[in-house]
Scaffold this motif. Sequence first.
Motif, mmCIF file in Angstrom:
data_model
loop_
_atom_site.group_PDB
_atom_site.id
_atom_site.type_symbol
_atom_site.label_atom_id
_atom_site.label_comp_id
_atom_site.label_asym_id
_atom_site.label_seq_id
_atom_site.Cartn_x
_atom_site.Cartn_y
_atom_site.Cartn_z
ATOM 1 N N ALA A 1 0.993 -1.217 0.111
ATOM 2 C CA ALA A 1 0.047 -0.033 0.176
ATOM 3 C C ALA A 1 0.795 1.380 0.190
ATOM 4 C CB ALA A 1 -0.898 -0.037 1.414
ATOM 5 N N LEU A 2 2.178 1.216 0.708
ATOM 6 C CA LEU A 2 2.916 2.208 0.878
ATOM 7 C C LEU A 2 3.549 2.534 -0.317
ATOM 8 C CD1 LEU A 2 4.575 4.310 2.347
ATOM 9 C CD2 LEU A 2 6.270 2.725 2.813
ATOM 10 N N ILE A 3 3.860 1.605 -1.298
ATOM 11 C CA ILE A 3 4.697 1.692 -2.500
ATOM 12 C C ILE A 3 3.553 2.321 -3.621
ATOM 13 C CG2 ILE A 3 5.067 0.474 -4.583
ATOM 14 C CD1 ILE A 3 6.419 -1.616 -2.658
ATOM 15 N N VAL A 4 2.132 1.734 -3.518
ATOM 16 C CA VAL A 4 1.110 2.393 -4.606
ATOM 17 C C VAL A 4 0.953 3.759 -4.262
ATOM 18 C CG1 VAL A 4 -1.185 2.372 -5.258
ATOM 19 C CG2 VAL A 4 0.191 0.088 -5.194
ATOM 20 N N ALA A 5 0.915 4.174 -2.858
ATOM 21 C CA ALA A 5 0.294 5.622 -2.593
ATOM 22 C C ALA A 5 1.479 6.628 -2.770
ATOM 23 C CB ALA A 5 0.090 5.335 -0.934
ATOM 24 N N SER A 6 2.841 5.963 -2.417
ATOM 25 C CA SER A 6 3.795 6.746 -2.859
ATOM 26 C C SER A 6 4.183 7.235 -4.125
ATOM 27 C CB SER A 6 5.160 6.224 -2.182
ATOM 28 O OG SER A 6 5.143 6.000 -0.903
ATOM 29 N N VAL A 7 3.989 6.287 -4.952
ATOM 30 C CA VAL A 7 4.069 6.255 -6.595
ATOM 31 C C VAL A 7 3.070 7.265 -7.048
ATOM 32 C CG1 VAL A 7 4.227 5.296 -8.593
ATOM 33 C CG2 VAL A 7 5.417 4.288 -6.926
ATOM 34 N N GLU A 8 1.816 7.006 -6.557
ATOM 35 C CA GLU A 8 0.688 7.951 -7.149
ATOM 36 C C GLU A 8 0.675 9.499 -6.419
ATOM 37 O OE1 GLU A 8 -2.387 7.143 -8.856
ATOM 38 O OE2 GLU A 8 -0.738 5.369 -9.474
ATOM 39 N N GLY A 9 1.450 9.673 -5.290
ATOM 40 C CA GLY A 9 1.272 10.877 -4.781
ATOM 41 C C GLY A 9 2.668 11.705 -5.618
ATOM 42 N N ALA A 10 3.764 10.840 -5.884
ATOM 43 C CA ALA A 10 4.867 11.494 -6.586
ATOM 44 C C ALA A 10 4.535 11.813 -8.077
ATOM 45 C CB ALA A 10 6.119 10.308 -6.569
ATOM 46 N N ILE A 11 3.652 11.078 -8.604
ATOM 47 C CA ILE A 11 3.375 11.421 -9.945
ATOM 48 C C ILE A 11 2.648 12.824 -9.927
ATOM 49 C CG2 ILE A 11 1.574 11.012 -11.944
ATOM 50 C CD1 ILE A 11 1.879 7.856 -10.888
ATOM 51 N N ALA A 12 1.676 13.125 -8.967
ATOM 52 C CA ALA A 12 0.870 14.367 -9.037
ATOM 53 C C ALA A 12 2.102 15.462 -8.648
ATOM 54 C CB ALA A 12 -0.088 14.356 -7.721
ATOM 55 N N MET A 13 2.914 15.382 -7.691
ATOM 56 C CA MET A 13 4.099 16.163 -7.276
ATOM 57 C C MET A 13 4.873 16.463 -8.525
ATOM 58 S SD MET A 13 4.878 14.762 -3.408
ATOM 59 C CE MET A 13 6.536 15.879 -3.277
ATOM 60 N N SER A 14 5.230 15.517 -9.170
ATOM 61 C CA SER A 14 6.186 15.770 -10.595
ATOM 62 C C SER A 14 5.376 16.642 -11.548
ATOM 63 C CB SER A 14 6.440 14.509 -11.116
ATOM 64 O OG SER A 14 7.515 13.813 -10.219
ATOM 65 N N ARG A 15 4.058 16.464 -11.576
ATOM 66 C CA ARG A 15 3.309 17.007 -12.651
ATOM 67 C C ARG A 15 3.370 18.703 -11.964
ATOM 68 N NH1 ARG A 15 -2.260 14.857 -13.950
ATOM 69 N NH2 ARG A 15 -2.220 16.352 -15.600
ATOM 70 N N ALA A 16 2.954 18.693 -10.848
ATOM 71 C CA ALA A 16 2.841 20.142 -10.307
ATOM 72 C C ALA A 16 4.255 20.985 -10.442
ATOM 73 C CB ALA A 16 2.406 19.949 -9.023
ATOM 74 N N ARG A 17 5.147 20.135 -9.993
ATOM 75 C CA ARG A 17 6.625 20.874 -10.255
ATOM 76 C C ARG A 17 7.146 20.999 -11.595
ATOM 77 N NH1 ARG A 17 9.648 18.304 -5.218
ATOM 78 N NH2 ARG A 17 11.480 19.333 -6.294
ATOM 79 N N ARG A 18 6.738 20.124 -12.424
ATOM 80 C CA ARG A 18 6.977 20.016 -13.674
ATOM 81 C C ARG A 18 8.720 19.503 -13.832
ATOM 82 N NH1 ARG A 18 4.026 21.393 -17.861
ATOM 83 N NH2 ARG A 18 5.930 21.554 -19.413
ATOM 84 N N SER A 19 8.762 18.437 -12.938
ATOM 85 C CA SER A 19 10.132 18.038 -12.770
ATOM 86 C C SER A 19 9.860 16.459 -12.141
ATOM 87 C CB SER A 19 11.058 18.821 -11.485
ATOM 88 O OG SER A 19 12.080 18.024 -11.079
ATOM 89 N N MET A 20 10.784 15.362 -12.587
ATOM 90 C CA MET A 20 10.707 14.035 -12.346
ATOM 91 C C MET A 20 11.356 13.755 -10.900
ATOM 92 S SD MET A 20 8.519 13.163 -14.487
ATOM 93 C CE MET A 20 8.570 11.492 -13.718
ATOM 94 N N GLU A 21 11.991 14.878 -10.229
ATOM 95 C CA GLU A 21 12.670 14.751 -8.868
ATOM 96 C C GLU A 21 11.776 14.052 -8.042
ATOM 97 O OE1 GLU A 21 15.419 17.266 -5.663
ATOM 98 O OE2 GLU A 21 14.069 18.206 -7.165
ATOM 99 N N PRO A 22 10.568 14.332 -7.636
ATOM 100 C CA PRO A 22 9.686 13.795 -6.792
ATOM 101 C C PRO A 22 9.617 12.146 -6.955
ATOM 102 C CG PRO A 22 8.594 15.824 -7.320
ATOM 103 C CD PRO A 22 9.816 15.304 -8.201
#
Length: 201
Positions: A160-181
């Motif tokens: 569950a942590l893996i799925v939640a973390s990846v999904e959240g990181a996708i949103a953060m990357s889109r917001a920041r326009r960077s793949m760093e998250p």
Amino acid sequence: MARSSAPAPGAPSRDRIVAGAADLISRRGLKAASIREVAKHAKAPLGSTYHYFPEGKQQLATEAVRYAGAAVSGVLRRQLDAGPVAGLRAFLALWRGIVVESDFRAGCPVLAVSVEEPPADETPPALAAAAEAFQDWERLLAETLRTHGADAERAPGLAALIVASVEGAIAMSRARRSMEPLDQVAEQLEALIVGAVGGPA
């Protein structure tokens, strides 16, 4: 779902519409994905769209979420045979491709449907389909974690942590326009998996 869920020009009409709906939802969210907009995005006749989905937007959205969920599950099934780290890397690579190739305009259609406010006292079919997709991804990850030595009780929580973390990181990357998250999350999750299974996996 390959690198992008955009419809293939030669796909059969119904499949093209479903893929187009998944792609549009991943870019604009569910509220903006009207039947008319989906037909336009999928380059499909509006009449055909209503023909295939007579129950309207919720039916189409549900099919789109199931399509996206099953596509991701297929990637996980193929790669998890090589271990949980390989599965994680494939999961991340899939989303990286979609986000980067869309110039940060597209994310996960399953997440997009999940964050829409549902009607009071009602669980729309599309939201139920999103829950099922997340649960399937978690189940696949948990199974391979247990197979490779992770504690049986800990495996579902880590999945569950893996799925939640990846999904959240996708949103953060889109917001920041960077793949760093996504890169940062990938590094931490890989370390967690290696620790959980007692070594490289």
